[in-house]
Design a protein around this motif. Structure first.
Motif, PDB file in Angstrom:
ATOM      1  N   HIS A   1       1.054  -1.122  -0.041  1.00  0.00           N
ATOM      2  CA  HIS A   1      -0.021  -0.054  -0.024  1.00  0.00           C
ATOM      3  C   HIS A   1       0.947   1.245  -0.152  1.00  0.00           C
ATOM      4  O   HIS A   1       1.868   1.045   0.226  1.00  0.00           O
TER       5      HIS A   1
ATOM      6  N   CYS B   1      -4.842   5.908  -0.102  1.00  0.00           N
ATOM      7  CA  CYS B   1      -3.669   4.833  -0.520  1.00  0.00           C
ATOM      8  C   CYS B   1      -3.256   5.198  -2.244  1.00  0.00           C
ATOM      9  O   CYS B   1      -4.288   5.443  -2.809  1.00  0.00           O
TER      10      CYS B   1
ATOM     11  N   GLU C   1      -1.307   3.181  -3.660  1.00  0.00           N
ATOM     12  CA  GLU C   1      -0.698   1.892  -4.577  1.00  0.00           C
ATOM     13  C   GLU C   1      -1.805   1.159  -4.786  1.00  0.00           C
ATOM     14  O   GLU C   1      -2.500   0.592  -3.695  1.00  0.00           O
TER      15      GLU C   1
ATOM     16  N   CYS D   1      -4.370  -1.810  -4.746  1.00  0.00           N
ATOM     17  CA  CYS D   1      -4.167  -2.968  -4.001  1.00  0.00           C
ATOM     18  C   CYS D   1      -5.105  -3.793  -3.990  1.00  0.00           C
ATOM     19  O   CYS D   1      -5.094  -4.669  -3.057  1.00  0.00           O
TER      20      CYS D   1
ATOM     21  N   HIS E   1      -9.319  -0.653  -3.236  1.00  0.00           N
ATOM     22  CA  HIS E   1      -8.447   0.319  -3.203  1.00  0.00           C
ATOM     23  C   HIS E   1      -8.974   1.711  -3.079  1.00  0.00           C
ATOM     24  O   HIS E   1      -8.206   2.552  -2.332  1.00  0.00           O
TER      25      HIS E   1
ATOM     26  N   MET F   1      -9.690   3.214   0.331  1.00  0.00           N
ATOM     27  CA  MET F   1      -8.786   3.411   1.651  1.00  0.00           C
ATOM     28  C   MET F   1      -8.483   4.941   2.075  1.00  0.00           C
ATOM     29  O   MET F   1      -7.151   5.237   1.966  1.00  0.00           O
TER      30      MET F   1
HETATM   31 CU   LIG Z   1      -3.883   0.315  -1.128  1.00  0.00          CU
END
Ligand SMILES: [Cu+2]
Length: 215
Positions: free
Chosen positions: A143, A178, A180, A182, A186, A189
């Motif tokens: 993350h 977040c 990244e 994921c 995602h 997040m």
């Molecule tokens: Cu993430």
């Protein structure tokens, strides 16, 4: 915020230098295209290289690149120097698909977490004027903790701890995400980072309620 100021400066300088180089290259290219058009009956040059000019060109571009990398690395290094007084520590864990913030200095290891569903976001509470060291890791996949307004982003890896120290100079609340990809959720997040006065922070830490509670 110091880090916001520092990285804002880095971004501004990089944009100016990169923009300058881009437009100079574009201008030279445009000049060559217009000046050397086939219809203009310009005599074709018999030279196929100009070593000295090319060396200057490569040298200047390399100097810009080296300067940008060195400047950015130096600013990043300054931003990561050991804080004095020793920072408060908060353990940050990313997981599919939310965050947990744990305060290991409290007797019961106070923890704030959630499932990042709707408006129910976990809040990372920090005091103003005191360095806070975030120790960042992940429970599953990679993350990335990102607070756009503070210009801060750092990856969270499983089985590895990344650290960075931040000092908030005013009270407020900023949305973190977040950064990244994921998995399926995602996009949700999100979390809050909330800076409160040291007194309010101490009260919150002792009481287990207040601004750090969800919502
Ligand atoms: Cu993430």
């Amino acid at each position: 915020m110091r880090q916001r100021h520092v990285f804002g400066q880095v971004l501004a300088l990089e944009s100016i230098v990169a923009g300058l180089v881009f437009f100079v290259v574009l201008a030279v290219l445009g000049y060559a295209l217009v000046k050397r058009r086939a219809g203009r009956r310009v005599a074709v040059s018999q030279r196929n290289e100009r070593l000295r000019l090319e060396a200057y060109y490569v040298g200047v571009l390399a100097a810009f690149a080296v300067f940008l990398v060195a400047w950015t690395a130096w600013q990043n290094h300054r931003e990561h120097q050991v804080a004095d007084p020793p920072p408060l520590r908060v353990d940050v864990t990313g997981f599919q698909w939310c965050w947990t913030f744990t305060y290991p200095q409290t007797a019961e290891r106070r923890s704030v977490s959630g499932d990042c569903r709707g408006d129910d976001l976990p809040t990372l509470v920090v005091p103003t004027g005191r360095p806070v060291e975030l120790r960042l890791t992940s429970r599953d996949v990679i993350h990335s903790l990102w607070v756009p307004a503070l210009r801060y982003k750092m990856d969270a890896f499983p089985d590895h701890v990344n650290t960075f120290t931040l000092t908030m100079d005013r009270e407020g609340r900023w949305l973190g995400k977040c950064a990244e990809f994921c998995g399926d959720l995602h996009y949700r997040m999100h979390f809050w980072i909330k800076a409160v006065s040291p007194e309010e922070y101490d009260r919150w830490l002792q009481s287990g309620s207040g601004p750090g509670a969800a919502a």
